[in-house]
Design a protein around this motif. Structure first.
Motif, mmCIF file in Angstrom:
data_model
loop_
_atom_site.group_PDB
_atom_site.id
_atom_site.type_symbol
_atom_site.label_atom_id
_atom_site.label_comp_id
_atom_site.label_asym_id
_atom_site.label_seq_id
_atom_site.Cartn_x
_atom_site.Cartn_y
_atom_site.Cartn_z
ATOM 1 N N ASN A 181 0.837 -1.196 0.000
ATOM 2 C CA ASN A 181 0.000 0.000 0.000
ATOM 3 C C ASN A 181 0.880 1.258 0.000
ATOM 4 O OD1 ASN A 181 -2.184 1.742 0.197
ATOM 5 N ND2 ASN A 181 -2.495 1.383 2.380
ATOM 6 N N PRO A 182 1.628 1.480 -1.079
ATOM 7 C CA PRO A 182 2.577 2.598 -1.085
ATOM 8 C C PRO A 182 1.931 3.981 -1.084
ATOM 9 C CG PRO A 182 2.396 1.671 -3.275
ATOM 10 C CD PRO A 182 1.618 0.768 -2.357
ATOM 11 N N THR A 183 0.651 4.067 -1.392
ATOM 12 C CA THR A 183 -0.018 5.375 -1.455
ATOM 13 C C THR A 183 -0.892 5.653 -0.236
ATOM 14 O OG1 THR A 183 -1.788 4.380 -2.782
ATOM 15 C CG2 THR A 183 0.023 5.440 -3.981
ATOM 16 N N GLY A 184 -0.885 4.760 0.761
ATOM 17 C CA GLY A 184 -1.609 4.987 2.008
ATOM 18 C C GLY A 184 -3.125 5.045 1.872
ATOM 19 N N GLN A 185 -3.684 4.246 0.996
ATOM 20 C CA GLN A 185 -5.126 4.226 0.767
ATOM 21 C C GLN A 185 -5.805 3.179 1.661
ATOM 22 O OE1 GLN A 185 -6.849 6.278 -1.530
ATOM 23 N NE2 GLN A 185 -4.855 7.295 -1.437
ATOM 24 N N PRO A 186 -7.129 3.267 1.848
ATOM 25 C CA PRO A 186 -7.845 2.223 2.570
ATOM 26 C C PRO A 186 -7.948 0.974 1.692
ATOM 27 C CG PRO A 186 -9.396 3.835 1.727
ATOM 28 C CD PRO A 186 -8.018 4.373 1.436
#
Length: 193
Positions: free
Chosen positions: A109-114
C-alpha cells in the motif's frame, strides 16, 4: 587446354566477385531491417514466480507478470485450492519464509489508501487484486492488466519487484480494514529475479 583453365579461372573470379557484392548488399539490407525492427520494438519485461504452499495447504501455482511499455499484465494459475472464492493480493515483502506466509507483511500500500476493490473511487491498495474462484478440482485462474504497476522501474509507488503474491484461504470482502478478512495465507511467492 591452357585456354580452358584460364577461362575457368576468369569465370571463377567473376563469380566470386559477384557473390561478394551480393553478400554485401544482403548484409546492408539485413542491417537496415534490424534497425527498423529495433526502432519499432516496444520495451518488454517479464517475470514468472512459483507459488509455495503455506498454512499446511497444498496450494501451488505460477504467476506471470509482463510489463509492456508501462502496462503490466498478471496471469495466475493455481491448484490445490478448496472449491470457492479466494482472495489474492500483493504483499509488502518478497519473504515467504514463515510457515503461515506472514513474513511477507501486510498488503502492499505505497499510497496509504484504505483497503478496497481494485479501482474503487474510495481508494484501494496497489496490492488489492481481488478474488478468484476455484472449481471443484481446486483450480483457479486470474488475470489483471494495469498501468498502476511496473517491473523494476524507479517509481516506488508502482514497482512490484520485492513484493509477494499471496493467495488467501477465503474471500476478500473488499471492505474490512486493513485486509478484507480473507483468512489464512495458503500460498506465497516472492516477486524477485
Amino acid at each position: 587446354m591452357k585456354h580452358l583453365k584460364l577461362i575457368a579461372l576468369a569465370l571463377t573470379l567473376i563469380f566470386a566477385t559477384a557473390c561478394k557484392e551480393d553478400k554485401k548488399e544482403t548484409e546492408q539490407i539485413i542491417e537496415t531491417e534490424v534497425e527498423e525492427v529495433a526502432e519499432g520494438t516496444k520495451t518488454e519485461k517479464s517475470i514468472t514466480v512459483t507459488m509455495s504452499p503455506k498454512s499446511d495447504s497444498n496450494v501451488t501455482g505460477t504467476v506471470v507478470f509482463t510489463d509492456r511499455d508501462g502496462v503490466v499484465t498478471m496471469e495466475g494459475k493455481f491448484s490445490g485450492l478448496t472449491e470457492g472464492v479466494h482472495a489474492i493480493h500483493l504483499h509488502e515483502k518478497a519473504d515467504c519464509s514463515s510457515p503461515d506466509g506472514k513474513s511477507s507483511g501486510g498488503h502492499w500500500n505505497p499510497t496509504g489508501q484504505p483497503h478496497g476493490a481494485w479501482g474503487a473511487e474510495s481508494g484501494f491498495h496497489k496490492g488489492d487484486i481481488g478474488n478468484m474462484t476455484a472449481n471443484a478440482e481446486g483450480n483457479a485462474e486470474i488475470s489483471l492488466t494495469t498501468d498502476q504497476w511496473c517491473i523494476g522501474c524507479g517509481d516506488l509507488s508502482k514497482n512490484i519487484m520485492g513484493k509477494a503474491v499471496i493467495v488467501h484461504q477465503g474471500e476478500d470482502d473488499l471492505t474490512s480494514q486493513p485486509s478484507g478478512a480473507a483468512g489464512a495465507r495458503v500460498s506465497c511467492a516472492g516477486i524477485i529475479e
